[in-house]
Write an enzyme that holds these catalytic residues in place. Sequence first.
Site, PDB file in Angstrom:
ATOM      1  N   ASP B  95      71.027  -2.733  23.783  1.00 21.26           N
ATOM      2  CA  ASP B  95      72.485  -2.842  23.723  1.00 21.26           C
ATOM      3  C   ASP B  95      73.022  -1.557  23.115  1.00 21.26           C
ATOM      4  O   ASP B  95      73.364  -1.495  21.925  1.00 21.26           O
ATOM      5  CB  ASP B  95      72.904  -4.065  22.903  1.00 21.26           C
ATOM      6  CG  ASP B  95      74.370  -4.421  23.120  1.00 21.26           C
ATOM      7  OD1 ASP B  95      74.828  -5.422  22.521  1.00 21.26           O
ATOM      8  OD2 ASP B  95      75.060  -3.701  23.874  1.00 21.26           O
ATOM      9  N   HIS B 203      77.374 -11.726  19.457  1.00 21.17           N
ATOM     10  CA  HIS B 203      78.646 -11.017  19.511  1.00 21.17           C
ATOM     11  C   HIS B 203      79.777 -11.962  19.133  1.00 21.17           C
ATOM     12  O   HIS B 203      79.694 -13.166  19.358  1.00 21.17           O
ATOM     13  CB  HIS B 203      78.877 -10.451  20.914  1.00 21.17           C
ATOM     14  CG  HIS B 203      77.920  -9.356  21.244  1.00 21.17           C
ATOM     15  ND1 HIS B 203      77.604  -8.984  22.525  1.00 21.17           N
ATOM     16  CD2 HIS B 203      77.199  -8.541  20.440  1.00 21.17           C
ATOM     17  CE1 HIS B 203      76.732  -7.987  22.482  1.00 21.17           C
ATOM     18  NE2 HIS B 203      76.457  -7.716  21.237  1.00 21.17           N
ATOM     19  N   HIS B 234      82.596  -7.526  17.153  1.00 21.18           N
ATOM     20  CA  HIS B 234      81.208  -7.084  17.245  1.00 21.18           C
ATOM     21  C   HIS B 234      80.770  -7.224  18.685  1.00 21.18           C
ATOM     22  O   HIS B 234      80.670  -8.335  19.216  1.00 21.18           O
ATOM     23  CB  HIS B 234      80.336  -7.954  16.322  1.00 21.18           C
ATOM     24  CG  HIS B 234      78.869  -7.661  16.435  1.00 21.18           C
ATOM     25  ND1 HIS B 234      77.907  -8.650  16.528  1.00 21.18           N
ATOM     26  CD2 HIS B 234      78.187  -6.482  16.471  1.00 21.18           C
ATOM     27  CE1 HIS B 234      76.696  -8.097  16.608  1.00 21.18           C
ATOM     28  NE2 HIS B 234      76.849  -6.790  16.572  1.00 21.18           N
ATOM     29  N   GLY B 378      77.920 -10.420   8.350  1.00 23.16           N
ATOM     30  CA  GLY B 378      76.934 -11.440   8.012  1.00 23.16           C
ATOM     31  C   GLY B 378      77.050 -12.568   9.033  1.00 23.16           C
ATOM     32  O   GLY B 378      77.589 -12.368  10.110  1.00 23.16           O
ATOM     33  N   SER B 384      80.962 -11.160   5.193  1.00 25.35           N
ATOM     34  CA  SER B 384      80.592  -9.838   5.689  1.00 25.35           C
ATOM     35  C   SER B 384      81.044  -8.839   4.659  1.00 25.35           C
ATOM     36  O   SER B 384      81.795  -9.188   3.734  1.00 25.35           O
ATOM     37  CB  SER B 384      81.302  -9.553   7.019  1.00 25.35           C
ATOM     38  OG  SER B 384      80.959 -10.526   7.974  1.00 25.35           O
ATOM     39  N   HIS B 403      72.925  -2.642   9.020  1.00 25.43           N
ATOM     40  CA  HIS B 403      73.954  -3.027   9.983  1.00 25.43           C
ATOM     41  C   HIS B 403      74.338  -4.501   9.960  1.00 25.43           C
ATOM     42  O   HIS B 403      75.361  -4.881  10.522  1.00 25.43           O
ATOM     43  CB  HIS B 403      73.544  -2.625  11.398  1.00 25.43           C
ATOM     44  CG  HIS B 403      72.663  -3.627  12.094  1.00 25.43           C
ATOM     45  ND1 HIS B 403      71.476  -4.075  11.571  1.00 25.43           N
ATOM     46  CD2 HIS B 403      72.804  -4.282  13.276  1.00 25.43           C
ATOM     47  CE1 HIS B 403      70.922  -4.948  12.404  1.00 25.43           C
ATOM     48  NE2 HIS B 403      71.701  -5.094  13.448  1.00 25.43           N
ATOM     49  N   LYS B 479      83.224 -16.955  19.702  1.00 20.10           N
ATOM     50  CA  LYS B 479      81.867 -16.562  20.048  1.00 20.10           C
ATOM     51  C   LYS B 479      81.663 -16.636  21.550  1.00 20.10           C
ATOM     52  O   LYS B 479      82.266 -17.457  22.222  1.00 20.10           O
ATOM     53  CB  LYS B 479      80.863 -17.500  19.372  1.00 20.10           C
ATOM     54  CG  LYS B 479      80.670 -17.156  17.929  1.00 20.10           C
ATOM     55  CD  LYS B 479      79.267 -17.409  17.442  1.00 20.10           C
ATOM     56  CE  LYS B 479      78.208 -16.598  18.138  1.00 20.10           C
ATOM     57  NZ  LYS B 479      78.284 -15.156  17.878  1.00 20.10           N
TER      58      LYS B 479
END
Lengths: 142, 480
Positions: B95, B203, B234, B378, B384, B403, B479
């Site tokens: 990716d 993601h 993300h 996170g 996060s 990351h 999501k």
Amino acid sequence: MRDRGYQQVDHTADLAISIWAPDLESLFEEGAFALVDIMTEGAARRDSTEGLDARALEIEALDLEDLLIQWLNEVIYLAVTEGFTVAYAELSLSENTPHNLEAKVQGSEQSQLKGELKSATYHGLELKKQDGAWRAFVVIDV
Amino acid sequence: MSEIKFEKVDQYRWRIPQTGKMKVPGMVYATKEMLKSIRMDESPTQVANVAQLPGIVSHSIAMPDMHWGYGFPIGGVAAFDEDEGVLSPGGVGYDINCGVRLLSTNLDRADVVDELEALSLDLHRAIPSGVGKKSKLKLSKDQLEKVLVQGARFMVEEGYGRSDDLEVIEERGEMDGADPGVVSDRAMKRGLPQLGSLGSGNHFCELGYVEEIYEPEAAEAFGLRKGMVTVMIHSGSRGFGYQICDESLRTMLKASKEHGIDLPDRQLCAAPLKSEAAQRYFKAMACAINYAFANRQMMTHSVRSTMASFFGQREQELGLNLVYDVCHNIAKWETHKVDGKDKRVCVHRKGATRAFAPGHPDVPKRYRDVGQPVMVPGDMGRYSFVLAGRQGAMDETFGSSCHGAGRAMSRAKAKKKARDRPIFKELQQKGIYVRSDSRATVAEEIPEAYKDVMDVVDVIDGAGIAAKVCKLVPLAVVKG
């Protein structure tokens, strides 16, 4: 145990499958079925060839393992870009060089894919003949 | 289980001694406690394997969120000498330019907390996410080629963003050296329908808020304050990047053979940086990097217009400013100090983020005093972090940091644990709304499937690589 089939194997980040079959061509066919079965969340069917579309495929690879990975990625590519899910495959390939395969695949252009597979990888890849049968272990990136 | 032996340097640094075919030692950033689980997979062996590659400089590095990857461990960083070194697609990942961006807002948690159900639904509808979900954009092949060269800039010029967004994206959202001429038809076919879509798996698009501030000066420079609502995206280069990686592996395998590179693992296939194979891969990789930048830019636009519509205000009134956008799967040319001298190296970061220190010219001017922002997501149930790069990163890790959290449990196990559990309701009880078309994906992504990102970030902070700036807590998650 059936003489051919696949099983999902636990893997932390991705998906791993173990495939087995009495001969190489059947192993490749089982591999395709495994991916379609996973992508459709268990809805892959091999009951009849009625109403299925056919495609011809040709792949050239560096070696036998590479051939398997390219084959599996071809199955993923067809499903993801064209919604074509492979049900049957008649393959012609050899253990020896050159490492090519020709295949006539039959499948359907339905398709509501449920699970996404991104790519078959070389990670921990195993493809071998053992006790008269062929076995493979492949990790698929999801 | 890895058999690799570690030598303690200090509580956060563990050396893998140079042995056998290794050309340099390995360096793993972790605590003793974390090493126990790190050892459970082959990732330490992978760190040692990377150290065998030609032209590797200084150390084969791994961040505290390291785990088993394809060839390179995830969380791996390696820099290569421009003359003797190699370029390896396994050091970038499938990716390509999977990355994260963060938006700040003028909204406070109180402004959204009663609207989460409706707002999350609108966001879910606005951002194509999940399996087979296609983008709302109808791009021609010519336009896609422009995307591959111009990245985020193309989207901004087409009206999907603000021109000052570009200043706060790594590489300004436009990686040099991209050449669509080396991209296969297959990759184009995979990429065309997916631009502007989230993708599945881990993601996400997450609405959250700033729960705690650790470094007030940096937080202020980043435009973040306590209680502020934030948006984090993300995502990566979708099927396009995967196709590029898959195709490159074959070329690189051939090249490894041709150049006599001894590979401990096939997925470490590489070619000398100066070779045609490497240059070709770089051009294709740059296309995928730009695709991902454009992708995140498009989704940012979707978020901005959805929220403007929802609150009945203009985008700019809501703020929705881009704080920063970072890559975590990339290879690029950078200059770093090695043995006191400036050296041009090709840095590979796979599941690792650039984290440049204060003063570095590549840090946007507005952040130059405090360091480059680094977003470390996170799991969806906890938190996060936003960090700022520190000198330690420049001195030790080629300007790199962690990351994310890393998975603790396989997808199958997570699904099993989630079976018969009202996972959506559980998160809702914590005040977190999750929207997804696939319960299975959410099951695989339950919070306990992940390690605690705080442990990861504490090591990075403790080791002086990057400093904790603030903690973000999720409110609503879309999501794939």
